[in-house]
Motif scaffolding. Structure first.
Motif, PDB file in Angstrom:
ATOM      1  N   ARG A 234       8.334  23.519  17.735  1.00  0.00           N
ATOM      2  CA  ARG A 234       8.929  23.038  16.490  1.00  0.00           C
ATOM      3  C   ARG A 234      10.196  23.824  16.158  1.00  0.00           C
ATOM      4  N   MET A 242       6.911  17.165  14.197  1.00  0.00           N
ATOM      5  CA  MET A 242       6.124  17.457  15.392  1.00  0.00           C
ATOM      6  C   MET A 242       6.923  17.200  16.666  1.00  0.00           C
ATOM      7  N   THR A 243       6.640  17.964  17.697  1.00  0.00           N
ATOM      8  CA  THR A 243       7.237  17.723  19.001  1.00  0.00           C
ATOM      9  C   THR A 243       6.523  16.552  19.672  1.00  0.00           C
TER      10      THR A 243
END
Length: 326
Positions: A234, A242-243
């Motif tokens: 992040r 969120m990734t």
């Protein structure tokens, strides 16, 4: 005669002082001015990178003044062609560009490539993001993928680049990593990120593939929701985003941005530009700009920049063949 000679010497000294570059408080020699040529419209990643760099250079005293010129067209090709065709009159100009200069030359969007320009320096990396409008019922990558599964042609993803360009490529990479057919993605191109963001907010597209720095300000203002970021971890500028990896989509990508000069740019000019850019990284003004935009420092100068670009050309070429873009 002595009086005349003294006067000539005095006048020569005054002229020399007028032509010399100013000197910053730390003793470093600085440039009088830089003109930034931006190959896209206002609000895009190129625009933000050029203006952010100019802001840091002038605020830190490394450059006295900075000016900006947006020249949209041809997926960035108009500005590149202009710089090449008017090389001698553009020795005070730096053009910003990024990964698309590699992609668009591979796909033949324009006939030039980075080898036709003077390589100055790569400066930053900007992660990509998939975002939706603030009122969208889609709140996660799972939601977007479900919508795509239900109606691929009705789940249009837009971007500020041409078909087969950076934003299109990122969207396809994300969907492929999610186990979907990348070629089934309905991609709608816009001229620069600002126009693409307007299309998202008007509901013309369902989601937007864009640079993280372009999305973060609007996300912080509550105008959009960031579904996923292509970083490994992040990013401080938007800690709630969120990734992709956090959502089970195993992919990461960073888009470099940097600066080019006209072909035949004199070596002393090249060195001066490279010098102020290198010094910029140690300034608080740059750190403020970098942190605000969520950029990553990726500094490649001169020959190192060339090696970096040649390596990316090979990697992206292989990827585009895999996805069917070449």
């Amino acid at each position: 005669m002595n009086i005349k000679l003294g006067r000539r010497t005095f006048l020569a000294t005054i002229v020399a002082m007028g032509l010399a570059s100013p000197v910053a408080a730390d003793g470093h020699q600085v440039l009088d001015s830089i003109h930034f040529l931006i190959p896209g419209g206002a609000g895009g990643g190129w625009d933000g990178t050029a203006r952010g760099t100019g802001e840091a250079l002038t605020a830190s005293g490394l450059v006295a003044t900075a000016s900006y010129e947006n020249m949209s067209g041809g997926g960035g090709g108009k500005a590149i062609g202009y710089l090449i065709e008017n090389a001698e009159s553009n020795h005070g100009t730096l053009m910003v560009n990024s990964t698309p200069i590699v992609i668009r030359s591979l796909t033949g969007v324009f006939p030039h490539n980075f080898r036709d320009l003077t390589l100055v320096a790569g400066t930053i990396g900007d992660y990509a993001a998939i975002v939706v409008g603030k009122d969208s019922p889609i709140n996660s990558m799972d939601d977007l993928i479900a919508a795509f599964d239900a109606d691929p042609s009705g789940t249009a993803i837009g971007g500020g680049s041409v078909p087969g360009g950076m934003d299109h490529l990122v969207a396809s990479m994300v969907m492929e990593a999610a186990g979907k057919d990348a070629l089934a993605v309905k991609y709608i191109p816009y001229d620069a990120g600002g126009n693409a963001m307007a299309a998202l907010l008007s509901g013309e597209i369902v989601a937007l593939s864009t640079g993280f720095s372009e999305a973060v300000d609007l996300a912080n203002a509550g105008e959009v929701k960031i579904l996923g970021v292509t970083s490994d971890e992040r990013i401080d500028a938007a800690p709630d985003a969120m990734t992709m990896k956090e959502q089970g989509i195993e992919m990461a990508f960073v888009n470099w941005r940097g600066f080019f000069g006209a072909p035949g740019l004199p070596e002393d000019k090249v060195t001066a530009y490279q010098d102020v850019i290198a010094k910029m990284y140690d300034t608080s003004a740059w750190e403020e700009v970098r942190a605000r935009n969520g950029w990553v420092n990726i500094h490649n100068s001169g020959d190192d920049f060339r090696v970096f670009l040649e390596n990316q050309e090979e990697i992206i070429g292989d990827l585009m063949k895999k996805l069917g873009f070449l």
